[in-house]
Design an enzyme around this catalytic site. Structure first.
Site, short mmCIF file in Angstrom:
data_model
loop_
_atom_site.label_atom_id
_atom_site.label_comp_id
_atom_site.label_asym_id
_atom_site.label_seq_id
_atom_site.Cartn_x
_atom_site.Cartn_y
_atom_site.Cartn_z
N HIS A 1 2.16 2.34 -0.48
CA HIS A 1 1.62 3.63 -0.93
C HIS A 1 0.08 3.60 -0.91
O HIS A 1 -0.59 3.75 -1.91
CB HIS A 1 2.13 3.90 -2.35
N GLU B 1 1.00 6.59 4.01
CA GLU B 1 1.88 5.55 3.50
C GLU B 1 2.93 5.18 4.54
O GLU B 1 3.80 5.98 4.85
CB GLU B 1 2.54 6.06 2.21
O1 TA6 Z 1 3.97 9.32 -1.98
C1 TA6 Z 1 3.73 10.62 -2.39
C2 TA6 Z 1 4.35 10.81 -3.76
O2 TA6 Z 1 5.72 10.55 -3.72
C3 TA6 Z 1 4.05 12.20 -4.32
O3 TA6 Z 1 5.21 12.98 -4.42
C4 TA6 Z 1 3.40 11.93 -5.67
O4 TA6 Z 1 4.34 11.93 -6.68
C5 TA6 Z 1 2.81 10.55 -5.45
O5 TA6 Z 1 3.76 9.88 -4.69
C6 TA6 Z 1 2.40 9.79 -6.66
O6 TA6 Z 1 3.49 9.32 -7.36
P1 TA6 Z 1 3.25 8.52 -8.74
O7 TA6 Z 1 4.61 8.11 -9.20
O8 TA6 Z 1 2.39 7.33 -8.40
O9 TA6 Z 1 2.55 9.47 -9.67
#
Ligand code: TA6
Length: 277
Positions: A148, A252
């Site tokens: 991520h 990501e």
């Molecule tokens: O990777 C994108 C995502 O899935 C978004 O939907 C947003 O929720 C982001 O990740 C951040 O997620 P987190 O659980 O770190 O707040």
């Protein structure tokens, strides 16, 4: 948290990579003293909440999860150092981290597993080699895996991202509807949260730190998620500054659309190379 919670790979020339053992989260990658990754000024380092920035390691679940936290437990688990940073004959620096099932993980996911995470710091590159192993003699498990990555950018509105043209994507900003990307390059001028499937093996992000380009090469990671909360969602995220959204973009690399299915005694491998151009 114990003092030894971070491990630094130092290649000299102010080129370093810092890994927090909490989640094996890469929290800094500096190339000639220039930080390439975004970490929120509001990020919390309490050993409980996932670190808001850097490169959280998503496993065994991407997104919402009925049995545990969003994006799985790997990013909120304490990892082990398999191999402390070591300079290779090439001058590069390598370190290896691992995570295995324990009471914490089994409280959410009753499978045995072993993750290995090898990082290699090169002059202008950072290499990620990931292994997922199923040591069980009987049980098969399925999982998702994703890096991520939060890239630091001067102004996300000036970034262009290649490698998604013609790909189908799930748009989480429009109730998960599926569309096809018609643009040659993806640009971001609003809340963006998309799961692109079967993307190119290579992405180039323009206008990252000091106007340079970032090259992402990925192997066995068929999907690419692109995220920026923009103004409206930045306010809703407690560990993210309301005015920070222009300075980050998440690109990501992962395997999320079709889960990885690991039969007993088998393994899955994937890798990513980030390169400052
Ligand atoms: O990777 C994108 C995502 O899935 C978004 O939907 C947003 O929720 C982001 O990740 C951040 O997620 P987190 O659980 O770190 O707040």
């Amino acid at each position: 948290m114990a003092a030894t919670s971070v491990v630094v790979l130092d290649r000299g020339n102010n080129t370093t990579c810092t890994v927090n053992l909490f989640g094996a989260t890469v929290v800094s990658w500096r190339v000639n003293n220039q930080e390439q990754l975004f970490v929120s000024k509001q990020a919390v380092f309490d050993g409980k909440r996932a670190i808001r920035g850097g490169i959280p390691f998503v496993f065994p679940q991407f997104g919402q999860w009925a049995f545990g936290p969003q994006h799985g437990f790997a990013r909120v688990a304490r990892w082990h150092v398999e191999k402390m940073p070591e300079r290779l004959p090439s001058g590069d620096v390598e370190a290896v981290f691992s995570l295995m099932d324990d009471d914490f993980t089994r409280s959410m996911w009753h499978f045995q597993f072993r993750l290995t995470y090898r990082l290699i710091l090169r002059e202008k590159e950072l290499h990620f080699n990931i292994g997922v192993y199923n040591p069980s003699k009987e049980l098969t498990f399925s999982c998702q895996l994703l890096l991520h990555t939060y890239f630091k950018v001067p102004d996300v509105r000036r970034c262009q991202i290649t490698g998604m043209h013609g790909c189908m994507f799930i748009d989480k900003t429009r109730e998960g509807a599926v569309y096809q990307e018609t643009r040659e390059v993806v640009t971001i001028n609003e809340w963006t949260d998309r799961i692109y499937q079967n993307t190119m093996q290579e992405h180039i992000i323009t206008n990252v730190v000091s106007g340079r380009k970032m090259r992402i090469q990925k192997y066995n990671f068929p999907d690419t998620v692109i995220w920026n909360p923009w103004a409206e969602f930045a306010k809703e995220i407690p560990d993210f500054g309301d005015d920070e959204f222009p300075n980050m973009v998440c690109v990501e690399a992962g395997r999320v659309a079709a889960p990885i299915v690991l039969l007993p005694g088998t393994a899955f491998e994937a890798s990513q190379i980030l390169q400052v151009m």
